[in-house]
Design a protein around this motif. Structure first.
Motif, PDB file in Angstrom:
ATOM      1  N   ILE A   1       0.846  -1.199   0.000  1.00 34.71           N
ATOM      2  CA  ILE A   1       0.000   0.000   0.000  1.00 34.71           C
ATOM      3  C   ILE A   1       0.882   1.250   0.000  1.00 34.71           C
ATOM      4  CG2 ILE A   1      -1.593   1.397   1.397  1.00 34.71           C
ATOM      5  CD1 ILE A   1      -2.805  -1.300   2.369  1.00 34.71           C
ATOM      6  N   THR A   2       1.862   1.266   0.900  1.00 35.17           N
ATOM      7  CA  THR A   2       2.764   2.418   1.014  1.00 35.17           C
ATOM      8  C   THR A   2       3.519   2.665  -0.285  1.00 35.17           C
ATOM      9  OG1 THR A   2       3.076   1.900   3.361  1.00 35.17           O
ATOM     10  CG2 THR A   2       4.663   3.399   2.364  1.00 35.17           C
TER      11      THR A   2
ATOM     12  N   ILE B   1       1.169   3.886  -3.230  1.00 33.59           N
ATOM     13  CA  ILE B   1       0.736   5.281  -3.125  1.00 33.59           C
ATOM     14  C   ILE B   1       1.906   6.221  -3.391  1.00 33.59           C
ATOM     15  CG2 ILE B   1      -0.130   7.042  -1.517  1.00 33.59           C
ATOM     16  CD1 ILE B   1      -1.948   4.836  -0.362  1.00 33.59           C
ATOM     17  N   TRP B   2       3.098   5.843  -2.905  1.00 31.70           N
ATOM     18  CA  TRP B   2       4.287   6.658  -3.164  1.00 31.70           C
ATOM     19  C   TRP B   2       4.535   6.805  -4.663  1.00 31.70           C
ATOM     20  CZ3 TRP B   2       7.738  10.144  -2.351  1.00 31.70           C
ATOM     21  CH2 TRP B   2       9.011  10.079  -2.924  1.00 31.70           C
ATOM     22  N   PHE B   3       4.424   5.715  -5.416  1.00 34.82           N
ATOM     23  CA  PHE B   3       4.690   5.806  -6.844  1.00 34.82           C
ATOM     24  C   PHE B   3       3.512   6.418  -7.613  1.00 34.82           C
ATOM     25  CE2 PHE B   3       8.113   2.844  -5.794  1.00 34.82           C
ATOM     26  CZ  PHE B   3       9.144   3.460  -6.481  1.00 34.82           C
ATOM     27  N   GLN B   4       2.320   6.416  -7.029  1.00 36.28           N
ATOM     28  CA  GLN B   4       1.180   7.060  -7.676  1.00 36.28           C
ATOM     29  C   GLN B   4       1.319   8.582  -7.698  1.00 36.28           C
ATOM     30  OE1 GLN B   4      -1.764   6.079  -9.283  1.00 36.28           O
ATOM     31  NE2 GLN B   4      -0.615   4.172  -9.460  1.00 36.28           N
ATOM     32  N   ILE B   5       2.226   9.108  -6.883  1.00 34.57           N
ATOM     33  CA  ILE B   5       2.395  10.562  -6.820  1.00 34.57           C
ATOM     34  C   ILE B   5       2.795  11.144  -8.173  1.00 34.57           C
ATOM     35  CG2 ILE B   5       4.835  10.614  -6.172  1.00 34.57           C
ATOM     36  CD1 ILE B   5       4.192  12.851  -4.251  1.00 34.57           C
TER      37      ILE B   5
ATOM     38  N   ASN C   1      -1.114  15.845  -0.684  1.00 30.04           N
ATOM     39  CA  ASN C   1      -2.253  14.947  -0.872  1.00 30.04           C
ATOM     40  C   ASN C   1      -1.815  13.492  -0.782  1.00 30.04           C
ATOM     41  OD1 ASN C   1      -4.026  17.009  -1.134  1.00 30.04           O
ATOM     42  ND2 ASN C   1      -4.298  16.827  -3.347  1.00 30.04           N
ATOM     43  N   MET C   2      -0.619  13.195  -1.278  1.00 30.78           N
ATOM     44  CA  MET C   2      -0.102  11.833  -1.202  1.00 30.78           C
ATOM     45  C   MET C   2       0.034  11.399   0.250  1.00 30.78           C
ATOM     46  SD  MET C   2       2.651   9.658  -0.575  1.00 30.78           S
ATOM     47  CE  MET C   2       4.225  10.467  -0.710  1.00 30.78           C
ATOM     48  N   ILE C   3       0.546  12.262   1.101  1.00 31.35           N
ATOM     49  CA  ILE C   3       0.712  11.926   2.515  1.00 31.35           C
ATOM     50  C   ILE C   3      -0.649  11.671   3.153  1.00 31.35           C
ATOM     51  CG2 ILE C   3       1.595  12.710   4.749  1.00 31.35           C
ATOM     52  CD1 ILE C   3       3.765  12.151   2.635  1.00 31.35           C
ATOM     53  N   GLN C   4      -1.622  12.506   2.843  1.00 27.42           N
ATOM     54  CA  GLN C   4      -2.970  12.325   3.394  1.00 27.42           C
ATOM     55  C   GLN C   4      -3.595  11.029   2.900  1.00 27.42           C
ATOM     56  OE1 GLN C   4      -4.909  15.943   2.159  1.00 27.42           O
ATOM     57  NE2 GLN C   4      -3.793  17.205   3.638  1.00 27.42           N
ATOM     58  N   ASN C   5      -3.439  10.738   1.611  1.00 21.36           N
ATOM     59  CA  ASN C   5      -3.972   9.485   1.054  1.00 21.36           C
ATOM     60  C   ASN C   5      -3.295   8.269   1.672  1.00 21.36           C
ATOM     61  OD1 ASN C   5      -5.695  10.871  -0.613  1.00 21.36           O
ATOM     62  ND2 ASN C   5      -4.354  10.777  -2.398  1.00 21.36           N
ATOM     63  N   LEU C   6      -1.997   8.389   1.888  1.00 18.96           N
ATOM     64  CA  LEU C   6      -1.244   7.296   2.497  1.00 18.96           C
ATOM     65  C   LEU C   6      -1.754   7.018   3.904  1.00 18.96           C
ATOM     66  CD1 LEU C   6       1.091   5.276   2.427  1.00 18.96           C
ATOM     67  CD2 LEU C   6       2.616   7.124   3.154  1.00 18.96           C
ATOM     68  N   GLU C   7      -1.900   8.069   4.684  1.00 16.37           N
ATOM     69  CA  GLU C   7      -2.373   7.906   6.062  1.00 16.37           C
ATOM     70  C   GLU C   7      -3.777   7.301   6.103  1.00 16.37           C
ATOM     71  OE1 GLU C   7      -2.423  10.450  10.210  1.00 16.37           O
ATOM     72  OE2 GLU C   7      -2.397  11.525   8.314  1.00 16.37           O
TER      73      GLU C   7
END
Length: 201
Positions: free
Chosen positions: A168-169, A172-176, A184-190
């Protein structure tokens, strides 16, 4: 900032902009304002400089000490991971803002450079693999600690769940690269990690 760090930072900004093959020692001279002789005082050659740049801005920026997270719960390790990626985003953004790179393309440039490094440097690939294994192990510690504190069920498979949390982590990191928005990436990750953890209760 000392001269060596200045060279590393300016070279990294050039690599983000132009990539490995198109960046020359002459480019680095112009960007740093330093002579070729002074560059070679700090680095044996262009390859040595590039290796040290990738070590500083890819390996070190992702790495962490596993012993510092071994007692964290899932909630605490999630916070640690989000803070880690937030710091990475800010470090890259600070460097990008000092260059002529279009701000919206900054993370796209970083990921593109990451794949170039992965392709050409076996030492880097090995170091990055070690770092990702640390992250998986960190999730295993966090899961085990949360089970012992009765924060989640005790019948889950720790290794499988740790791998899923890592995936998951990483995903989402590569989806940035498609969103360009680090915050927004940090918020989505959390949110995504918290949602998965809720399923384990």
């Amino acid at each position: 900032m000392d001269t060596k760090d200045l060279i590393l930072k300016k070279t990294f900004s050039l690599l983000l902009l132009k990539g490995f093959d198109a960046t020359s020692i002459t480019d680095i001279q112009h960007t740093t304002g330093l002579s070729r002789g002074l560059l070679y005082h700090y680095f044996k050659n262009k390859e040595d400089l590039f290796i040290q740049v990738t070590e500083k801005y890819f390996v070190q920026i992702f790495d962490f000490e596993l012993r510092k997270v071994k007692d964290l719960t899932l909630k605490e390790f999630t916070e640690f991971i989000c803070n880690r990626f937030d710091k990475i985003n800010k470090t890259i953004a600070d460097i990008v803002n000092e260059t002529e790179i279009v701000k919206e393309a900054s993370m796209l440039n970083y990921h593109f450079l990451f794949y170039q490094v992965m392709q050409r440097d076996t030492i880097f690939r090995n170091n990055y693999r070690i770092t990702t294994e640390k992250e998986r192990t960190g999730w295993e510690y966090a899961l085990t600690n949360s089970i012992s504190k009765k924060e989640i069920r005790d019948n889950i498979d720790v290794k499988i769940s740790a791998n899923e949390l890592f995936t998951i982590t990483d995903g989402i990191w590569f989806q940035i690269i498609f969103s360009y928005e680090g915050q927004n990436m940090i918020q989505n990750l959390e949110k995504s990690l918290s949602h998965y953890i809720e399923l384990l209760k």
